[in-house]
Each structure stands twice: as C-alpha cells, then as structure tokens.
Design a protein around this motif. Structure first.
Motif, short mmCIF file in Angstrom:
data_model
loop_
_atom_site.label_atom_id
_atom_site.label_comp_id
_atom_site.label_asym_id
_atom_site.label_seq_id
_atom_site.Cartn_x
_atom_site.Cartn_y
_atom_site.Cartn_z
N THR A 83 8.58 -12.10 -6.24
CA THR A 83 7.92 -13.40 -6.14
C THR A 83 6.52 -13.24 -5.55
N LEU A 84 6.41 -12.37 -4.54
CA LEU A 84 5.09 -12.14 -3.92
C LEU A 84 4.11 -11.55 -4.92
N LEU A 85 4.61 -10.60 -5.73
CA LEU A 85 3.73 -9.96 -6.70
C LEU A 85 3.25 -10.93 -7.77
N PHE A 86 4.18 -11.71 -8.33
CA PHE A 86 3.81 -12.65 -9.39
C PHE A 86 2.94 -13.78 -8.84
N ASP A 87 3.26 -14.28 -7.64
CA ASP A 87 2.43 -15.32 -7.03
C ASP A 87 1.04 -14.78 -6.72
N GLY A 88 0.99 -13.53 -6.25
CA GLY A 88 -0.30 -12.92 -5.94
C GLY A 88 -1.17 -12.74 -7.16
N VAL A 89 -0.54 -12.35 -8.28
CA VAL A 89 -1.30 -12.18 -9.52
C VAL A 89 -1.80 -13.52 -10.02
N ARG A 90 -0.93 -14.54 -9.98
CA ARG A 90 -1.31 -15.87 -10.49
C ARG A 90 -2.45 -16.47 -9.67
N SER A 91 -2.42 -16.25 -8.36
CA SER A 91 -3.42 -16.85 -7.48
C SER A 91 -4.56 -15.90 -7.12
N SER A 92 -4.53 -14.70 -7.71
CA SER A 92 -5.54 -13.67 -7.40
C SER A 92 -5.59 -13.38 -5.90
N ASN A 93 -4.41 -13.37 -5.27
CA ASN A 93 -4.30 -13.11 -3.84
C ASN A 93 -3.85 -11.67 -3.65
N SER A 94 -4.79 -10.81 -3.34
CA SER A 94 -4.48 -9.38 -3.21
C SER A 94 -3.57 -9.10 -2.02
N GLU A 95 -3.65 -9.92 -0.97
CA GLU A 95 -2.81 -9.69 0.20
C GLU A 95 -1.34 -9.92 -0.13
N LYS A 96 -1.04 -10.92 -0.97
CA LYS A 96 0.34 -11.14 -1.40
C LYS A 96 0.84 -9.97 -2.23
N ILE A 97 -0.02 -9.48 -3.10
CA ILE A 97 0.35 -8.35 -3.95
C ILE A 97 0.66 -7.12 -3.10
N ILE A 98 -0.20 -6.86 -2.13
CA ILE A 98 -0.01 -5.70 -1.25
C ILE A 98 1.26 -5.87 -0.43
N ALA A 99 1.50 -7.08 0.09
CA ALA A 99 2.70 -7.33 0.89
C ALA A 99 3.95 -7.11 0.06
N GLY A 100 3.95 -7.59 -1.19
CA GLY A 100 5.10 -7.39 -2.05
C GLY A 100 5.33 -5.93 -2.39
N ALA A 101 4.24 -5.23 -2.69
CA ALA A 101 4.35 -3.81 -3.05
C ALA A 101 4.86 -2.98 -1.88
N ILE A 102 4.36 -3.27 -0.68
CA ILE A 102 4.81 -2.53 0.51
C ILE A 102 6.28 -2.80 0.78
N SER A 103 6.69 -4.06 0.68
CA SER A 103 8.08 -4.43 0.97
C SER A 103 9.05 -3.77 -0.01
N VAL A 104 8.73 -3.81 -1.30
CA VAL A 104 9.59 -3.18 -2.30
C VAL A 104 9.64 -1.66 -2.08
N SER A 105 8.50 -1.08 -1.77
CA SER A 105 8.44 0.37 -1.54
C SER A 105 9.28 0.77 -0.33
N LEU A 106 9.22 -0.01 0.73
CA LEU A 106 10.01 0.29 1.93
C LEU A 106 11.51 0.21 1.62
N LEU A 107 11.90 -0.79 0.85
CA LEU A 107 13.31 -0.92 0.47
C LEU A 107 13.76 0.27 -0.36
N ALA A 108 12.92 0.69 -1.32
CA ALA A 108 13.26 1.83 -2.17
C ALA A 108 13.33 3.13 -1.37
N VAL A 109 12.39 3.33 -0.47
CA VAL A 109 12.38 4.55 0.36
C VAL A 109 13.61 4.59 1.26
N ALA A 110 13.95 3.45 1.87
CA ALA A 110 15.13 3.39 2.74
C ALA A 110 16.40 3.69 1.96
N ALA A 111 16.52 3.12 0.75
CA ALA A 111 17.70 3.36 -0.09
C ALA A 111 17.77 4.83 -0.50
N ASN A 112 16.64 5.42 -0.83
CA ASN A 112 16.60 6.83 -1.23
C ASN A 112 17.06 7.74 -0.10
#
Length: 208
Positions: free
Chosen positions: A162-191
């Motif tokens: 949701t953060l990534l899509f909202d960030g793209v729609r609103s051109s909000n780079s901070e939302k995009i970065i927040a979403g990318a970091i959060s997903v990456s942290l979840l993936a790294v923790a699971a790995n």
C-alpha cells in the motif's frame, strides 16, 4: 526514513497485514503441497504433468493472475490469498518430492526390514530426513510470497505494498522508501529465520 519514523503506527498496521497474509497463504499452501508432494514421490507418472501444470501457473505474472481472479473473488483479501497459495505450490511440492526421493534407498530398505509399514516409514524416516530440503523450499516460497504480497496491494489486499502504490500515485518518495525498507526487513528476517531452521534440521538429522 522520516516517514517511517513519523508514521510507525500506520506502517506497523500495514506490516501486520502483510505478515498475516503471508503466513495464512503459506500455512494453507503447505497443507496442500505436503500430501501432493508425498503422492508424487510415490507415483512417478504423475510427477511430470502435475509439476508441469504448477510450472505454468508459476510463470503467469502475479498481477495478471490477481486481475483475472477479481471477477470471481472481487477485490480484497481473497484473490490475494488464492494467488499466493497458487504461486507457492511449485516450490513447495517440488521440495517435498526432491527431499523424499533423495533419501538413500538403503535407509528405506532398512526401515522395511524393521517391519515399518508405509505410513511409519513416511512419518518416522522419510519426512524427518527430507526436512532440510523441505525447509529450504519453504524459505524460497516465503520470500516469493512476501514479494508477491506486496503486489497484492493493487487489489486492495492491504499490506506494505500500500505504501509503494500510494507513494507512486502521489509521487511521494518517502512513502516508497518506507515501503521498500519495510518489505526488505521482513524478507531479510524471514530468510535468516529459515536459514537457521535449515541448519538445525540438517544437524538434527545426523549422518545418513
């Protein structure tokens, strides 16, 4: 990072949605894949057609499959769940088949010599010995599920996408970065978690 820190309650809510979608999909997918994998390990002629069908499903772009399911399941959680379950099947089923078929025939013969029936061999010998390979498959399926669950936000399934899509729609780079970091942290923790589980399963199996 500023958006992530300033809006952590909202991000945390999306994180829990993403985690729930991932876990529920993996639990159902594993419950399906385990018996299917056991059957395929026993019935060789079924392997090629079943794995072929699962391979075709796996090659369908996730966004396309989500959109195809909307007329039947509508927007929201259900099409996302079905899509994630479908995508996890190939990796999970294959890991069960490879794990069981990779056991030394001498071990199976020894179990038969001890008077074990097919169910006893499966539960006491085959599945425990195949566990490291199965966990490795589950790790790959988990990382894939986390990634595809991000795309599922496109059909209003919630989660960190949701953060990534909202960030793209609103051109909000901070939302995009927040979403990318959060997903990456979840993936790294699971790995990390599953890698440790693989090591534990390999050590507990002992010499074969």
């Amino acid at each position: 990072m500023r958006y992530l820190i300033a809006n952590w309650p909202y991000v945390g809510e999306l994180f829990l949605e993403h985690l729930w979608l991932t876990l529920s999909a993996l639990l159902i997918a594993t419950a399906i894949a385990l018996p299917v994998g056991v059957i395929l390990s026993r019935v060789a002629w079924l392997r090629t057609p079943v794995l072929g069908i699962l391979g075709i499903i796996y090659t369908i772009p996730s966004l396309s499959l989500l959109v195809l399911l909307i007329p039947f399941l509508r927007l929201g959680y259900r099409p996302a769940l079905v899509t994630l379950i479908a995508y996890a099947q190939l990796v999970l089923v294959r890991s069960v088949v490879v794990g069981i078929n990779g056991i030394e025939p001498a071990i199976i013969e020894a179990a038969k010599g001890m008077g074990m029936n097919s169910w006893q061999r499966l539960l006491r010998v085959e599945l425990p010995l195949a566990l490291p390979v199965m966990i490795a498959g589950l790790r790959v399926a988990t990382l894939s599920t986390i990634a595809i669950a991000t795309v599922a936000a496109f059909v209003n399934a919630g989660g960190l996408g949701t953060l990534l899509f909202d960030g793209v729609r609103s051109s909000n780079s901070e939302k995009i970065i927040a979403g990318a970091i959060s997903v990456s942290l979840l993936a790294v923790a699971a790995n990390i978690l599953f890698r440790r589980a693989e090591i534990w399963a390999t050590r507990s199996r002992g010499p074969t």
